[in-house]
Design a protein around this motif. Structure first.
Motif, PDB file in Angstrom:
ATOM      1  N   ILE A 149       0.626  -0.731  -0.202  1.00 41.73           N
ATOM      2  CA  ILE A 149      -0.011  -0.228   0.374  1.00 41.73           C
ATOM      3  C   ILE A 149       1.160   1.040  -0.077  1.00 41.73           C
ATOM      4  CG2 ILE A 149      -1.903   1.243   1.286  1.00 41.73           C
ATOM      5  CD1 ILE A 149      -2.763  -1.538   2.351  1.00 41.73           C
ATOM      6  N   VAL A 150       0.685   2.307  -1.016  1.00 36.88           N
ATOM      7  CA  VAL A 150       0.959   2.988  -0.928  1.00 36.88           C
ATOM      8  C   VAL A 150       0.826   5.030  -0.685  1.00 36.88           C
ATOM      9  CG1 VAL A 150       2.410   4.936  -3.525  1.00 36.88           C
ATOM     10  CG2 VAL A 150       2.444   2.145  -2.913  1.00 36.88           C
ATOM     11  N   MET A 151       0.936   5.304  -0.027  1.00 34.74           N
ATOM     12  CA  MET A 151       0.085   6.249   0.320  1.00 34.74           C
ATOM     13  C   MET A 151       1.136   7.474  -0.426  1.00 34.74           C
ATOM     14  SD  MET A 151      -1.267   4.846   2.806  1.00 34.74           S
ATOM     15  CE  MET A 151      -1.921   6.712   3.451  1.00 34.74           C
ATOM     16  N   VAL A 152      -0.218   8.143  -0.687  1.00 33.50           N
ATOM     17  CA  VAL A 152      -0.207  10.033  -1.863  1.00 33.50           C
ATOM     18  C   VAL A 152       1.430  10.620  -0.530  1.00 33.50           C
ATOM     19  CG1 VAL A 152      -2.120   9.640  -2.923  1.00 33.50           C
ATOM     20  CG2 VAL A 152      -1.571  11.149  -0.719  1.00 33.50           C
ATOM     21  N   LEU A 153       2.052  11.931  -1.434  1.00 29.75           N
ATOM     22  CA  LEU A 153       2.381  12.643  -0.144  1.00 29.75           C
ATOM     23  C   LEU A 153       1.245  13.741   0.061  1.00 29.75           C
ATOM     24  CD1 LEU A 153       5.296  13.591   0.795  1.00 29.75           C
ATOM     25  CD2 LEU A 153       5.727  15.370  -1.471  1.00 29.75           C
ATOM     26  N   ASP A 154       1.466  14.124   0.883  1.00 29.06           N
ATOM     27  CA  ASP A 154       0.386  15.399   1.931  1.00 29.06           C
ATOM     28  C   ASP A 154       0.898  16.173   3.109  1.00 29.06           C
ATOM     29  OD1 ASP A 154       0.858  13.394   3.992  1.00 29.06           O
ATOM     30  OD2 ASP A 154      -0.618  13.728   4.571  1.00 29.06           O
TER      31      ASP A 154
END
Ligand code: PRF
Ligand code: ZN
Length: 379
Positions: A149-154
């Motif tokens: 699972i990859v998280m977006v940059l926020d």
């Protein structure tokens, strides 16, 4: 660059099996296994869950852990991970891995320099070296790591920023999410968006609504558990969740004490991560059926009972409170190892009970019971 077919051409990776109120029992399919939700993910920032071997992680019941793209990319460096063929091989873990993007580290680390619409500059306090992290680079790093699972940059601002600043961070978060989506992930990797919005319910709702319309596999509630009162966490998380699509997994970032989990499961959160059980262990405290115990306290010096008489973990079957108390007082590493093992074992039995209670319709009873044992949130 994206290998991903559009969502209408992809099978759904998330299935809801059963519901109680807003709570959901689900199944999330990833490259390294299918996991039942609600799920707890232990934190392995530096490609290790502190004091736990990967085989012991399996033994206590962990199925997916969290790691940090930014940390691992800086040390040992991506080329080292690449040599191993990815993060799973590097840490000898064949379960799931979710990687955080670096968005949170911007503010939680001292080595953050500045943020612009283009990206964020980190300066290492060790050698002054700079890293310019963009949404695209974060995606490329997580592709190389091979996380499930990859998280977006926020952009996660502190909880006490005013409306203008919260709005600006939210707008930037949305632009970055779209750039991440455009950059794409490797085939089979899931991509999760992160809703922000600071302490403002209207921004929270707007953020969730905006991201919901894009082709993400799951949605995270970011920017909470940052020291705000628990009532506020719940209210703002609820505002976010109320605008998220029902058929996608929802992940609450950076919270996962028993109390936090039970309250947030009740409003419809499916995934949690927290250093709480592992950090607590290293500070000499145990999670038990009677709440939190500080095994360092002198009253345990001659206590021959196990950490938790209701626990059947390897530690509780073999060691006394007295022994662990002794190890703690001598500053022995083994104390932290035994307590970490027990605390994680406790968390995974706790999650089993949460899932069972959704199935049986007894979540409300469990919620009352947990609120009695754990009066405060803490983590
Ligand atoms: N964003 C990211 N990671 C996070 C958070 C966030 O807002 C939080 C907030 N509690 C923890 N970890 N990317
Ligand atoms: Zn135990």
């Amino acid at each position: 660059m994206s290998d991903r077919p559009p969502s209408n051409a992809r099978p759904s990776n998330f299935e809801i099996v059963c519901r109680t109120g807003c709570a959901r029992l689900g199944r999330l399919k990833t490259l390294h296994g299918t996991f039942e939700t609600p799920i707890f993910m232990p934190v392995g920032t530096n490609a290790n869950v502190k004091l736990m071997r990967s085989d012991d992680l399996k033994r206590v019941g962990a199925s997916i852990i969290l790691s940090n793209a930014y940390h691992v990319a800086v040390r040992p460096g991506l080329e080292v991970i690449e040599l191993h063929g990815g993060l799973h091989n590097f840490m000898a873990w064949d379960g799931g891995i979710l990687t955080d993007s670096g968005g949170f580290q911007m503010f939680s680390l001292k080595n953050f320099r500045k943020v612009s619409d283009e990206g964020v500059t980190f300066v290492s306090p060790y050698d002054g070296s700079k890293l310019f992290l963009t949404p695209e680079l974060s995606m490329d790093i997580q592709r190389t790591l091979g996380s499930d699972i990859v998280m977006v940059l926020d952009h996660c601002p502190p909880i006490d920023v005013g409306y203008t600043e919260a709005l600006d961070a939210t707008r930037r978060t949305h632009e970055w999410a779209e750039r991440c989506l455009k950059r794409g992930v490797k085939e089979g990797q899931l991509l999760f968006a992160i809703a922000q919005g600071g302490a403002f319910e209207d921004l929270r709702r707007a953020s969730a609504r905006y991201l919901s319309e894009k082709d993400f596999d799951g949605f995270a509630v970011g920017g909470l558990s940052l020291g705000e009162p628990f009532e506020m966490t719940l209210r703002l998380a609820h505002a976010t969740v109320s605008e998220l699509p029902d058929d996608r997994p929802r992940y609450f970032m950076g919270g996962g004490s028993p109390r936090t989990i039970i309250e947030l499961v009740a409003i419809g959160i499916d995934m949690f991560d927290s250093v709480y059980p592992t950090r607590l262990a290293r500070h000499g405290a145990a999670l038990t059926s009677e709440g939190r115990l500080n095994i360092k306290a002198s009253r345990y010096r001659k206590d021959l009972s196990p950490i938790d008489h209701r626990c059947d973990c390897l530690v509780c079957r073999n060691y006394t409170r007295s022994y662990i108390h002794h190890l703690l007082n001598r500053g022995e590493t083994l104390a932290g190892m035994l307590l970490t093992y027990h605390n994680l074992y406790y968390m995974f039995r706790f999650m089993e009970r949460v899932r069972e209670s959704i199935l049986n319709g007894t979540l409300e009873e469990m919620r009352r019971e947990v609120a009695e044992i754990y009066e405060e949130r803490r983590g």
